[in-house]
Design a protein around this motif. Sequence first.
Motif, PDB file in Angstrom:
ATOM      1  N   ASP A 349       8.949  45.083  53.094  1.00 36.28           N
ATOM      2  CA  ASP A 349       9.520  46.223  52.383  1.00 36.28           C
ATOM      3  C   ASP A 349       8.428  47.229  52.021  1.00 36.28           C
ATOM      4  N   THR A 350       8.827  48.473  51.912  1.00 37.95           N
ATOM      5  CA  THR A 350       7.902  49.525  51.498  1.00 37.95           C
ATOM      6  C   THR A 350       8.429  50.183  50.241  1.00 37.95           C
ATOM      7  N   GLU A 351       7.498  50.681  49.422  1.00 36.17           N
ATOM      8  CA  GLU A 351       7.896  51.349  48.191  1.00 36.17           C
ATOM      9  C   GLU A 351       8.629  52.655  48.478  1.00 36.17           C
ATOM     10  N   LEU A 352       8.101  53.417  49.422  1.00 33.50           N
ATOM     11  CA  LEU A 352       8.676  54.722  49.736  1.00 33.50           C
ATOM     12  C   LEU A 352       9.657  54.571  50.898  1.00 33.50           C
ATOM     13  N   GLN A 353      10.884  54.963  50.660  1.00 31.96           N
ATOM     14  CA  GLN A 353      11.933  54.834  51.682  1.00 31.96           C
ATOM     15  C   GLN A 353      12.385  56.210  52.167  1.00 31.96           C
ATOM     16  N   GLU A 354      11.430  57.148  52.205  1.00 33.10           N
ATOM     17  CA  GLU A 354      11.772  58.500  52.618  1.00 33.10           C
ATOM     18  C   GLU A 354      12.264  58.516  54.067  1.00 33.10           C
ATOM     19  N   PRO A 355      13.345  59.252  54.365  1.00 33.41           N
ATOM     20  CA  PRO A 355      13.803  59.352  55.761  1.00 33.41           C
ATOM     21  C   PRO A 355      12.800  60.138  56.598  1.00 33.41           C
ATOM     22  N   LEU A 356      12.817  59.880  57.891  1.00 33.91           N
ATOM     23  CA  LEU A 356      11.904  60.573  58.797  1.00 33.91           C
ATOM     24  C   LEU A 356      12.390  61.989  59.056  1.00 33.91           C
ATOM     25  N   ASP A 357      11.452  62.884  59.359  1.00 35.64           N
ATOM     26  CA  ASP A 357      11.829  64.231  59.747  1.00 35.64           C
ATOM     27  C   ASP A 357      12.370  64.215  61.178  1.00 35.64           C
ATOM     28  N   LEU A 358      12.881  65.360  61.616  1.00 37.38           N
ATOM     29  CA  LEU A 358      13.527  65.442  62.920  1.00 37.38           C
ATOM     30  C   LEU A 358      12.574  65.102  64.047  1.00 37.38           C
ATOM     31  N   LYS A 359      11.331  65.593  63.979  1.00 30.87           N
ATOM     32  CA  LYS A 359      10.349  65.341  65.045  1.00 30.87           C
ATOM     33  C   LYS A 359      10.105  63.842  65.204  1.00 30.87           C
TER      34      LYS A 359
END
Length: 383
Positions: A349-359
Amino acid sequence: MNQQLKTYLLHGGLFLLTLVTTTMAGAEWMYGRLFIPVPGMQTLGWDEFLAGLNFSIPFLAILTVHEFGHYIVARINKVRVTLPFYIPLWLGIGESIGTLGAFIRIKDYINSRRKYFDIGIAGPLAGFVLALIVLWYGFTHLPPAEYIFTIHPEYKKWGLDYGKYAYQKMPEGGVIAMGDNLLFSFFKRYVADPALLPHPYEMIHYPYLLAGYLALFFTSLNLIPIGQLDGGHILYALIGKERFRWVAPALFIVFAFYAGLGVFKPVDFAVPTDEAFFSELGSFGLYVFFMYLVFTRISEQRMTALMIALSVVALQLLVSTLQPDWNGYSGFLVFVFVLGRFLGIYHPDTELQEPLDLKRTVLGWLALVVFIISFSPKPFVLT
């Protein structure tokens, strides 16, 4: 001597040793002979060793580009990593590829999906680009068709029609062919000169083709979207931890099912004696236990692992009953075991679950396409 210098010497020494072992392995594939004396077989010498560089240099170049892809992007993301550790392996008693690969060790905790994605995808995509170049060169610079007679002078009596006669009296497992994948098939069909293309059983003697094919094989294994493989890092970053915790074990079960399909079939138990029956039954019991070991880390509940293993084996038997000609590839069972027991099916698991950008999202799905076109359902075919 300071510690940093010792570390550099270790990395450099392992690389040079791996260069030697892969060169020896390449020569053995090219000439179909060994460096160790074997009764009735001419041993390889210095000239053949030098010729083996035609395999080791492109193969290690692809492996090195792959590992330094990880290394450079990790450093850009301020993640501490080691230089690549190369693993030489040459046994001298049979043909190998001279190495178990290479790896870098991550020294820091990676706290975000994006960093896992960037580091994970850099290696296989960089290595894949160089593998394409090696394959293109290999298929566009094939030697004259008569080159095979320098490896197998006994084929001269049949001429270039040797494929119709040479393999009829071969013992089972006497020849090996590289199994097709979509990309390799494309090169054979649309890039190579058909008049120069060797018989499938003889492509292993062509060092650039072998190096490129093995690069595709290992790239596809790395891109399997399970656990902490590069493909696992990529898929985890694409879909997030909640979905990955369901998708990864499902994909692993499918992979294990395919690998073991056809290993045992109901018809195998139709034997004439009780002794043969119980021998077959004992082997089957060991296989069931093996599958149980494969799935023990899929759940904290041992009963769940046992039920999954029994279900997979039962489904394999059912499919083999309905379609007896359908077979998986048992060679994958070793990798299934390593993945299930040691590398792991799930992802940290990771602390930051930010979605990826389009690229990055586009690149991620492109990597999965690379997996599909590089994956061989039956990588090596023994006949």
